[in-house]
Design an enzyme around this catalytic site. Sequence first.
Site, PDB file in Angstrom:
ATOM      1  N   GLY A 239       0.764  -1.246   0.000  1.00 52.31           N
ATOM      2  CA  GLY A 239       0.000   0.000   0.000  1.00 52.31           C
ATOM      3  C   GLY A 239       0.789   1.287   0.000  1.00 52.31           C
ATOM      4  O   GLY A 239       0.197   2.363  -0.108  1.00 52.31           O
ATOM      5  N   GLU A 289       4.225  -6.398   1.935  1.00 52.65           N
ATOM      6  CA  GLU A 289       3.843  -6.852   0.590  1.00 52.65           C
ATOM      7  C   GLU A 289       3.756  -5.676  -0.381  1.00 52.65           C
ATOM      8  O   GLU A 289       2.707  -5.418  -0.976  1.00 52.65           O
ATOM      9  CB  GLU A 289       2.472  -7.541   0.656  1.00 52.65           C
ATOM     10  CG  GLU A 289       2.397  -8.685   1.649  1.00 52.65           C
ATOM     11  CD  GLU A 289       0.960  -9.040   2.029  1.00 52.65           C
ATOM     12  OE1 GLU A 289       0.006  -8.489   1.439  1.00 52.65           O
ATOM     13  OE2 GLU A 289       0.793  -9.877   2.921  1.00 52.65           O
ATOM     14  N   PRO A 290       4.844  -4.950  -0.580  1.00 47.12           N
ATOM     15  CA  PRO A 290       4.764  -3.794  -1.465  1.00 47.12           C
ATOM     16  C   PRO A 290       4.753  -4.205  -2.931  1.00 47.12           C
ATOM     17  O   PRO A 290       5.480  -5.116  -3.334  1.00 47.12           O
ATOM     18  CB  PRO A 290       6.056  -3.037  -1.149  1.00 47.12           C
ATOM     19  CG  PRO A 290       7.014  -4.125  -0.781  1.00 47.12           C
ATOM     20  CD  PRO A 290       6.209  -5.180  -0.070  1.00 47.12           C
ATOM     21  N   GLY A 291       3.909  -3.573  -3.703  1.00 44.06           N
ATOM     22  CA  GLY A 291       3.910  -3.800  -5.151  1.00 44.06           C
ATOM     23  C   GLY A 291       4.288  -2.516  -5.850  1.00 44.06           C
ATOM     24  O   GLY A 291       5.398  -2.350  -6.365  1.00 44.06           O
ATOM     25  N   ARG A 328      -5.081   2.465 -16.016  1.00 46.72           N
ATOM     26  CA  ARG A 328      -5.193   3.214 -14.763  1.00 46.72           C
ATOM     27  C   ARG A 328      -5.908   4.561 -14.887  1.00 46.72           C
ATOM     28  O   ARG A 328      -6.695   4.923 -14.016  1.00 46.72           O
ATOM     29  CB  ARG A 328      -3.813   3.402 -14.116  1.00 46.72           C
ATOM     30  CG  ARG A 328      -3.087   2.095 -13.791  1.00 46.72           C
ATOM     31  CD  ARG A 328      -1.973   2.278 -12.778  1.00 46.72           C
ATOM     32  NE  ARG A 328      -2.499   2.614 -11.484  1.00 46.72           N
ATOM     33  CZ  ARG A 328      -2.613   3.825 -11.011  1.00 46.72           C
ATOM     34  NH1 ARG A 328      -2.169   4.843 -11.708  1.00 46.72           N
ATOM     35  NH2 ARG A 328      -3.156   4.037  -9.833  1.00 46.72           N
ATOM     36  N   TYR A 332      -9.048   4.231 -12.403  1.00 50.86           N
ATOM     37  CA  TYR A 332      -8.851   4.806 -11.054  1.00 50.86           C
ATOM     38  C   TYR A 332      -8.640   6.309 -11.090  1.00 50.86           C
ATOM     39  O   TYR A 332      -8.121   6.880 -10.128  1.00 50.86           O
ATOM     40  CB  TYR A 332      -7.614   4.204 -10.375  1.00 50.86           C
ATOM     41  CG  TYR A 332      -7.498   2.721 -10.464  1.00 50.86           C
ATOM     42  CD1 TYR A 332      -8.334   1.885  -9.729  1.00 50.86           C
ATOM     43  CD2 TYR A 332      -6.530   2.132 -11.277  1.00 50.86           C
ATOM     44  CE1 TYR A 332      -8.203   0.517  -9.804  1.00 50.86           C
ATOM     45  CE2 TYR A 332      -6.411   0.762 -11.358  1.00 50.86           C
ATOM     46  CZ  TYR A 332      -7.247  -0.043 -10.624  1.00 50.86           C
ATOM     47  OH  TYR A 332      -7.111  -1.390 -10.700  1.00 50.86           O
ATOM     48  N   CYS A 358     -11.789   2.231 -29.487  1.00 53.53           N
ATOM     49  CA  CYS A 358     -13.119   2.793 -29.751  1.00 53.53           C
ATOM     50  C   CYS A 358     -13.934   2.914 -28.476  1.00 53.53           C
ATOM     51  O   CYS A 358     -14.924   2.197 -28.272  1.00 53.53           O
ATOM     52  CB  CYS A 358     -13.837   1.927 -30.775  1.00 53.53           C
ATOM     53  SG  CYS A 358     -12.887   1.817 -32.279  1.00 53.53           S
ATOM     54  N   GLU A 359     -13.509   3.766 -27.586  1.00 52.97           N
ATOM     55  CA  GLU A 359     -14.211   4.019 -26.327  1.00 52.97           C
ATOM     56  C   GLU A 359     -13.859   5.432 -25.871  1.00 52.97           C
ATOM     57  O   GLU A 359     -12.691   5.826 -25.945  1.00 52.97           O
ATOM     58  CB  GLU A 359     -13.701   3.076 -25.213  1.00 52.97           C
ATOM     59  CG  GLU A 359     -13.925   1.628 -25.470  1.00 52.97           C
ATOM     60  CD  GLU A 359     -14.712   0.948 -24.364  1.00 52.97           C
ATOM     61  OE1 GLU A 359     -15.323   1.634 -23.529  1.00 52.97           O
ATOM     62  OE2 GLU A 359     -14.698  -0.284 -24.374  1.00 52.97           O
ATOM     63  N   TYR A 387       1.063  -2.055 -12.175  1.00 50.72           N
ATOM     64  CA  TYR A 387      -0.312  -2.195 -12.667  1.00 50.72           C
ATOM     65  C   TYR A 387      -0.472  -1.579 -14.060  1.00 50.72           C
ATOM     66  O   TYR A 387      -1.531  -1.058 -14.400  1.00 50.72           O
ATOM     67  CB  TYR A 387      -1.307  -1.587 -11.662  1.00 50.72           C
ATOM     68  CG  TYR A 387      -1.114  -2.121 -10.261  1.00 50.72           C
ATOM     69  CD1 TYR A 387      -1.460  -3.427  -9.953  1.00 50.72           C
ATOM     70  CD2 TYR A 387      -0.557  -1.327  -9.258  1.00 50.72           C
ATOM     71  CE1 TYR A 387      -1.252  -3.936  -8.675  1.00 50.72           C
ATOM     72  CE2 TYR A 387      -0.352  -1.836  -7.974  1.00 50.72           C
ATOM     73  CZ  TYR A 387      -0.707  -3.138  -7.691  1.00 50.72           C
ATOM     74  OH  TYR A 387      -0.508  -3.642  -6.426  1.00 50.72           O
TER      75      TYR A 387
HETATM   76  N1  LLP Z   1      -1.091  -7.206  -0.637  1.00 47.83           N
HETATM   77  C1  LLP Z   1      -2.360  -7.435  -0.987  1.00 47.83           C
HETATM   78  C2  LLP Z   1      -3.128  -8.440  -0.264  1.00 47.83           C
HETATM   79  C3  LLP Z   1      -2.935  -6.702  -2.056  1.00 47.83           C
HETATM   80  O1  LLP Z   1      -4.198  -6.924  -2.392  1.00 47.83           O
HETATM   81  C4  LLP Z   1      -2.160  -5.738  -2.740  1.00 47.83           C
HETATM   82  C5  LLP Z   1      -2.725  -4.969  -3.855  1.00 47.83           C
HETATM   83  C6  LLP Z   1      -0.825  -5.556  -2.343  1.00 47.83           C
HETATM   84  C7  LLP Z   1      -0.328  -6.300  -1.270  1.00 47.83           C
HETATM   85  C8  LLP Z   1       0.082  -4.574  -3.024  1.00 47.83           C
HETATM   86  O2  LLP Z   1      -0.359  -3.271  -2.873  1.00 47.83           O
HETATM   87  P1  LLP Z   1       0.572  -2.048  -3.340  1.00 47.83           P
HETATM   88  O3  LLP Z   1       1.796  -2.079  -2.482  1.00 47.83           O
HETATM   89  O4  LLP Z   1       0.901  -2.245  -4.751  1.00 47.83           O
HETATM   90  O5  LLP Z   1      -0.259  -0.852  -3.101  1.00 47.83           O
HETATM   91  N2  LLP Z   1      -4.555  -1.880  -9.855  1.00 47.83           N
HETATM   92  C9  LLP Z   1      -4.589  -0.852  -8.824  1.00 47.83           C
HETATM   93  C10 LLP Z   1      -3.988  -1.344  -7.526  1.00 47.83           C
HETATM   94  C11 LLP Z   1      -4.642  -2.600  -7.012  1.00 47.83           C
HETATM   95  C12 LLP Z   1      -4.010  -3.122  -5.756  1.00 47.83           C
HETATM   96  C13 LLP Z   1      -4.516  -4.485  -5.414  1.00 47.83           C
HETATM   97  N3  LLP Z   1      -3.927  -5.084  -4.269  1.00 47.83           N
HETATM   98  C14 LLP Z   1      -3.894   0.392  -9.351  1.00 47.83           C
HETATM   99  O6  LLP Z   1      -3.409   0.385 -10.477  1.00 47.83           O
HETATM  100  O7  LLP Z   1      -3.855   1.410  -8.660  1.00 47.83           O
END
Ligand code: LLP
Length: 437
Positions: A239, A289-291, A328, A332, A358-359, A387
Amino acid sequence: MHSFRYVQGRLNCESVDLEALAEKHGTPLYVYSKETITDHFKRLDHGMERLDHLVCYAVKANSNLAILQTIAELGGGFDIVSGGELFRVLKAGGQAGKCTFAGVGKTRGEIEYALQQGIYCFNAESEAELRLIDQVAGDLGKKAPVAMRVNPNVDAKTHKYISTGKSENKFGVDFDRVLDAYAAIAKDCPNLEIRGLQMHIGSQLTSIDPFVEAAKKVTPLVEALKERHNIQFFSIGGGIGIVYRESLDSGDQSWWGGKSDEERPLTIGTYANALVPILEPLKLRILMEPGRFMVGNAGALISKVLYIKQGNAKKFVIVDAGMNDLIRPVLYEGWHQITPLQKSEAKPELVDVVGPICESGDFIAQDRELTPVVAGDTLAILSAGAYGFTMASNYNTRPMPAEVLVDGKDAHLIRERQTLDDLIKGEHLVGESAEEA
Ligand code: LLP
């Protein structure tokens, strides 16, 4: 850190000229910086060093094998949400024993696969799921390591589609039901080994407050679970928000695009200073759990201007990247900085940057100040590393873009652009199918 900057008026990723890359590989093209990924991983890892911890990269943000390989080589674990993601992690050299498996809808097949591979933990989102995991583990003669995801009912103050920690969201088990749920599972499920507790309140959080609120609310629960069920870990989820408006000056290679402390929404310093003191007394293993934080600023989508169209109400810059390549902005209201590969000092004008789909929702930016561009110019859409590609599709039968990983002076093609044949792979005309359904 971000590694996209102008060098003598040309946008580079690390030491690679992006125009040259675009010419070689075509557009739309995703380009990632290994330096940024490495830097961000290390920042978080060091920020948490007082704790016994593991950074489990959220694979969904960017699951290219070479990106996963980079994280694996840094010693990272992985947070996966499907059997497919686990397959990728293993192919990239990651260890199953460092994987947590999240998600509300794991199938029996996925549970079997993950058990056979020996993942670190299933982060379960309901009692029903835990009962299925117990059954599958029994059938396989194994013990399944499990944790529950707690829904702490905390407002993450982010976009509603990426907010997950409120009671009305489908995620996790309600805070006040968790202790009973653990007790029930401990009593009824002999094939489960209760290993931890997990939470994740949302994505792109730009303030530390919701993280602190959630951590403070949940730590007493963690203490109770440690006492009653001897849990080993607490995962605080992902997050961490990133800055989508960057500074691209060549001299400026600092963290968060050279913004002052007040302008930075959330730094690892702030994150660690606030959370480590809350988590340290637990004396447990802490997982993150950073993405987005790991790969978001590390990537750009390179796209060519196809046409300029002056309408009555607006000027449109029509580019060759569409919502199928980067969803995105429409999904969002995501704001991505757009900048030409050749720096221009001309006065910016107000335009919509739109794709070929086409949207009406097919836009990269609306009412955006952009220096004037002409057909044939190339643009970088920044902070698209998270993402971006993973949410891309073949909508309008458009091939998926190529991906390149830059490492210093070197550029590696880490995914080939799809061909027209790839687009129809696995499809059959009636009468020509390999087998009847
Ligand atoms: N852990 C869990 C259980 C999650 O569901 C997620 C993201 C993460 C970790 C990683 O979160 P992050 O660190 O990336 O914020 N597609 C959307 C974001 C969807 C996130 C879903 N879950 C976007 O492009 O903003």
